[in-house]
Write a protein that holds these residues in place. Structure first.
Motif, mmCIF file in Angstrom:
data_model
loop_
_atom_site.group_PDB
_atom_site.id
_atom_site.type_symbol
_atom_site.label_atom_id
_atom_site.label_comp_id
_atom_site.label_asym_id
_atom_site.label_seq_id
_atom_site.Cartn_x
_atom_site.Cartn_y
_atom_site.Cartn_z
ATOM 1 N N TRP A 162 0.817 -0.925 -0.226
ATOM 2 C CA TRP A 162 -0.354 0.092 -0.355
ATOM 3 C C TRP A 162 1.242 1.628 0.029
ATOM 4 C CZ3 TRP A 162 -2.944 -2.799 3.910
ATOM 5 C CH2 TRP A 162 -4.166 -3.699 4.062
ATOM 6 N N ALA A 163 2.145 1.013 1.143
ATOM 7 C CA ALA A 163 2.803 2.749 1.345
ATOM 8 C C ALA A 163 3.814 3.049 -0.217
ATOM 9 C CB ALA A 163 3.400 2.383 2.645
ATOM 10 N N CYS A 164 3.830 1.500 -0.066
ATOM 11 C CA CYS A 164 5.044 2.436 -1.384
ATOM 12 C C CYS A 164 4.802 1.637 -2.696
ATOM 13 C CB CYS A 164 7.176 0.916 -0.593
ATOM 14 S SG CYS A 164 7.295 1.535 1.285
ATOM 15 N N ASP A 165 4.172 0.376 -3.087
ATOM 16 C CA ASP A 165 3.985 0.361 -4.645
ATOM 17 C C ASP A 165 2.922 1.248 -4.867
ATOM 18 O OD1 ASP A 165 6.026 -1.553 -4.114
ATOM 19 O OD2 ASP A 165 4.220 -3.433 -4.213
ATOM 20 N N MET A 166 1.439 1.001 -4.490
ATOM 21 C CA MET A 166 0.337 1.981 -4.130
ATOM 22 C C MET A 166 0.333 3.323 -3.936
ATOM 23 S SD MET A 166 -2.300 -1.437 -3.462
ATOM 24 C CE MET A 166 -4.017 0.060 -4.284
ATOM 25 N N ARG A 167 1.384 3.890 -3.644
ATOM 26 C CA ARG A 167 1.736 5.557 -2.599
ATOM 27 C C ARG A 167 0.287 5.799 -2.221
ATOM 28 N NH1 ARG A 167 7.316 5.459 -3.300
ATOM 29 N NH2 ARG A 167 7.840 5.121 -5.151
ATOM 30 N N ILE A 168 -0.213 4.699 -1.312
ATOM 31 C CA ILE A 168 -1.220 5.119 -0.670
ATOM 32 C C ILE A 168 -0.523 5.661 1.223
ATOM 33 C CG2 ILE A 168 -3.001 4.678 1.142
ATOM 34 C CD1 ILE A 168 -4.003 2.670 -1.099
ATOM 35 N N PRO A 169 -0.710 7.162 1.230
ATOM 36 C CA PRO A 169 0.182 7.700 2.313
ATOM 37 C C PRO A 169 0.204 7.533 3.704
ATOM 38 C CG PRO A 169 -1.321 9.684 2.031
ATOM 39 C CD PRO A 169 -1.615 8.049 0.875
ATOM 40 N N ARG A 170 -1.150 6.559 3.995
ATOM 41 C CA ARG A 170 -1.286 6.136 5.245
ATOM 42 C C ARG A 170 -2.091 4.601 5.151
ATOM 43 N NH1 ARG A 170 -4.465 9.123 2.865
ATOM 44 N NH2 ARG A 170 -3.463 11.391 3.150
ATOM 45 N N VAL A 171 -2.049 3.741 6.124
ATOM 46 C CA VAL A 171 -1.599 2.347 6.665
ATOM 47 C C VAL A 171 -2.097 1.769 8.077
ATOM 48 C CG1 VAL A 171 -0.244 1.521 4.831
ATOM 49 C CG2 VAL A 171 1.101 1.920 7.231
ATOM 50 N N LYS A 172 -2.989 1.250 8.145
ATOM 51 C CA LYS A 172 -3.092 0.421 9.398
ATOM 52 C C LYS A 172 -3.088 -0.682 9.843
ATOM 53 C CE LYS A 172 -7.688 0.385 10.607
ATOM 54 N NZ LYS A 172 -9.019 1.072 11.368
ATOM 55 N N MET A 173 -2.806 -1.393 11.091
ATOM 56 C CA MET A 173 -2.280 -2.814 10.974
ATOM 57 C C MET A 173 -3.250 -2.746 12.901
ATOM 58 S SD MET A 173 1.181 -2.438 13.093
ATOM 59 C CE MET A 173 0.968 -3.694 13.851
ATOM 60 N N LYS A 174 -3.157 -3.746 12.477
ATOM 61 C CA LYS A 174 -4.391 -4.439 13.768
ATOM 62 C C LYS A 174 -3.440 -4.769 15.091
ATOM 63 C CE LYS A 174 -8.300 -4.564 11.769
ATOM 64 N NZ LYS A 174 -9.628 -3.646 12.723
ATOM 65 N N VAL A 175 -3.431 -4.592 15.814
ATOM 66 C CA VAL A 175 -3.036 -4.878 17.898
ATOM 67 C C VAL A 175 -4.029 -4.980 18.882
ATOM 68 C CG1 VAL A 175 -1.101 -2.910 16.759
ATOM 69 C CG2 VAL A 175 -3.289 -2.300 18.535
ATOM 70 N N GLY A 176 -3.390 -5.666 19.720
ATOM 71 C CA GLY A 176 -4.160 -6.652 21.215
ATOM 72 C C GLY A 176 -4.174 -8.485 21.225
ATOM 73 N N ARG A 177 -3.769 -8.644 20.516
ATOM 74 C CA ARG A 177 -4.396 -10.773 20.739
ATOM 75 C C ARG A 177 -2.809 -10.507 21.735
ATOM 76 N NH1 ARG A 177 -7.316 -13.911 19.819
ATOM 77 N NH2 ARG A 177 -8.604 -12.482 18.658
ATOM 78 N N GLU A 178 -1.528 -10.063 21.101
ATOM 79 C CA GLU A 178 -0.557 -9.841 22.256
ATOM 80 C C GLU A 178 0.346 -9.339 21.960
ATOM 81 O OE1 GLU A 178 1.363 -14.033 20.588
ATOM 82 O OE2 GLU A 178 0.950 -13.837 18.860
ATOM 83 N N PRO A 179 -0.098 -8.781 23.385
ATOM 84 C CA PRO A 179 0.134 -7.183 23.672
ATOM 85 C C PRO A 179 2.100 -7.290 24.176
ATOM 86 C CG PRO A 179 -1.569 -7.736 24.828
ATOM 87 C CD PRO A 179 -1.323 -8.988 23.677
ATOM 88 N N ALA A 180 2.241 -7.997 24.181
ATOM 89 C CA ALA A 180 3.883 -8.245 24.510
ATOM 90 C C ALA A 180 4.650 -7.796 22.862
ATOM 91 C CB ALA A 180 4.456 -9.338 25.086
ATOM 92 N N ALA A 181 4.196 -8.621 21.719
ATOM 93 C CA ALA A 181 4.830 -8.497 21.088
ATOM 94 C C ALA A 181 4.649 -7.713 19.825
ATOM 95 C CB ALA A 181 4.496 -9.679 19.844
ATOM 96 N N ASP A 182 3.357 -6.582 20.343
ATOM 97 C CA ASP A 182 2.606 -5.083 19.577
ATOM 98 C C ASP A 182 3.938 -4.268 19.151
ATOM 99 O OD1 ASP A 182 -0.247 -6.667 19.040
ATOM 100 O OD2 ASP A 182 -0.768 -5.478 21.077
ATOM 101 N N ALA A 183 4.310 -3.861 20.412
ATOM 102 C CA ALA A 183 5.856 -2.430 19.614
ATOM 103 C C ALA A 183 6.781 -2.930 19.367
ATOM 104 C CB ALA A 183 6.673 -2.143 21.398
ATOM 105 N N ASP A 184 7.354 -4.351 19.254
ATOM 106 C CA ASP A 184 7.656 -4.805 17.563
ATOM 107 C C ASP A 184 7.081 -5.349 16.725
ATOM 108 O OD1 ASP A 184 9.940 -4.786 19.916
ATOM 109 O OD2 ASP A 184 9.900 -7.321 20.086
ATOM 110 N N ARG A 185 6.446 -5.463 16.524
ATOM 111 C CA ARG A 185 5.309 -5.854 15.356
ATOM 112 C C ARG A 185 5.693 -4.895 14.621
ATOM 113 N NH1 ARG A 185 2.257 -9.947 13.883
ATOM 114 N NH2 ARG A 185 0.889 -8.966 13.038
ATOM 115 N N VAL A 186 5.037 -3.271 15.771
ATOM 116 C CA VAL A 186 4.491 -2.080 14.849
ATOM 117 C C VAL A 186 6.359 -1.611 14.847
ATOM 118 C CG1 VAL A 186 3.990 0.642 15.304
ATOM 119 C CG2 VAL A 186 2.832 -1.494 16.339
#
Length: 373
Positions: A162-186
């Protein structure tokens, strides 16, 4: 010079029909966010016929919404003037009174309200955004997916597309299922999309207040600017507390489960969102979406749409306070496959067709037939 078409004073509704289609997710066995796991998406298509014209609308809901449309709601509309859209909206809301205004009932009303506007646009040979009054010629979008069921590699690939190929300048991801891993995924997501694109996260209400505030500090390290439903959506005081204490430059959003104007009013009154969200397939169709927009205008609150991007486009182009439309992965796949009239975003925006009457979409029944419930 184009000759104006003569239109009768009324178009009595002849038939109302709904069908449900269940489409498996692309990446088996399931997808997930912070609080829900699913292996399919159900789309309920509504059709309203009047004169020689048929309007379509749809919602993403359980197949029971089709039963509601074919029964109670069809009975309330039969024989009534299809072009009197405000009257039909009020009539449907009255019909569902004893079954509640939220949930499946609101989704059925939403699909039919959209179908009524589509029919009206086709009768008048005009796009719905022009009937509603155009506020913009194109609509900004953001890429949305990044499910918690994804590996880090898959997460990075999707957001980078989305961000690089399609040049959409904003993207969203899901968080919350494994809070301990969320910061690293982000952080991995930020590395994939580069420094310029905006990064949003959606917890789907997975955190409690203090946990959400702790996560907000961690997400700020990756320059997250949007924190959606950090705590349960109906905990308006909790959302307001998070909003008051997130790092500067981070906004809190809420509203995708708004089914009627009073739901949005409560969010605004409680200060539970920097940006209000509304979903045309839940909040009463285009009529309900523009009611939410009017509340945003009255209180100087930005509005963002939730999911179902292609059916949202007409109302989004007419909303005065709109910031952007959610280009949600699952719904994009379904809508591009089952409808004529869909285009890929260009420069991070979608532009409604000016030469397609109604909602600009035509259902490809043959392509969807194998998924009929």
């Amino acid at each position: 010079m184009r000759t104006a078409r003569a239109v009768r004073a009324d178009y009595p509704i002849k038939t109302v029909r709904a069908r449900a289609y269940r489409i498996p997710v692309q990446q088996q066995p399931h997808e997930s966010d912070g609080t829900l796991t699913w292996n399919s998406t159900t789309m309920v298509l509504a059709e309203i016929a009047a004169g020689d014209v048929t309007g379509i609308g749809y919602t993403y809901a359980d197949a029971s919404a089709a039963h509601l449309i074919n029964g109670m709601l069809a009975g309330s509309l039969q024989g009534e003037d299809a072009l009197a859209t405000p009257a039909r909206y009020a009539q449907m809301c009255a019909a569902i009174r004893n079954n509640g205004r939220a949930g499946i009932t609101a989704m059925g009303v939403s699909a039919l309200d959209i179908a009524l506007w589509d029919l009206k646009g086709k009768v008048l040979e005009t796009p719905v955004f022009a009937l509603l009054g155009s506020a913009r010629t194109s609509v900004p979008v953001y890429g949305s997916g990044g499910f918690t069921s994804y590996t880090v590699q898959r997460l990075q690939e999707q957001l980078a597309e989305w961000a690089c190929d399609m040049r959409i300048p904003r993207v969203k991801m899901k968080v919350g299922r494994e809070p301990a891993a969320d910061a690293d995924r982000v952080a991995a997501a930020r590395a994939a999309i580069g420094a310029q694109a905006e990064l949003f996260v959606d917890a789907n209400g997975a955190y409690v207040v203090e946990q959400a505030l702790e996560m907000a500090q961690r997400f700020a390290e990756s320059r997250v600017t949007w924190f959606e439903e950090p705590v349960y959506h109906n905990d308006l005081q909790g959302n307001a507390r998070v909003r008051a204490h997130v790092p500067p430059g981070m906004e809190v959003s809420n509203g995708e489960y708004g089914y009627a104007p009073h739901d949005f009013m409560h969010i605004i009154e409680q200060g539970a969102a920097d940006v209000l969200q509304a979903d045309v397939t839940r909040c009463g169709g285009y009529t309900g979406f523009l009611a939410a927009d009017a509340l945003c205008l009255a209180h100087n609150v930005p509005l963002s749409s939730h999911c179902a991007p292609y059916v949202t486009l007409q109302a989004a182009a007419s909303a005065k306070m709109l910031r952007h439309v959610e280009f949600f992965y699952d719904h994009v796949l379904i809508e591009q496959r089952f409808f004529d009239g869909t285009l890929q975003p260009q420069g991070g925006t979608l532009t409604p067709f000016a030469d397609r009457p109604g909602i600009g979409l035509e259902f490809k029944a043959a392509d969807a037939q194998e998924y009929l419930v």
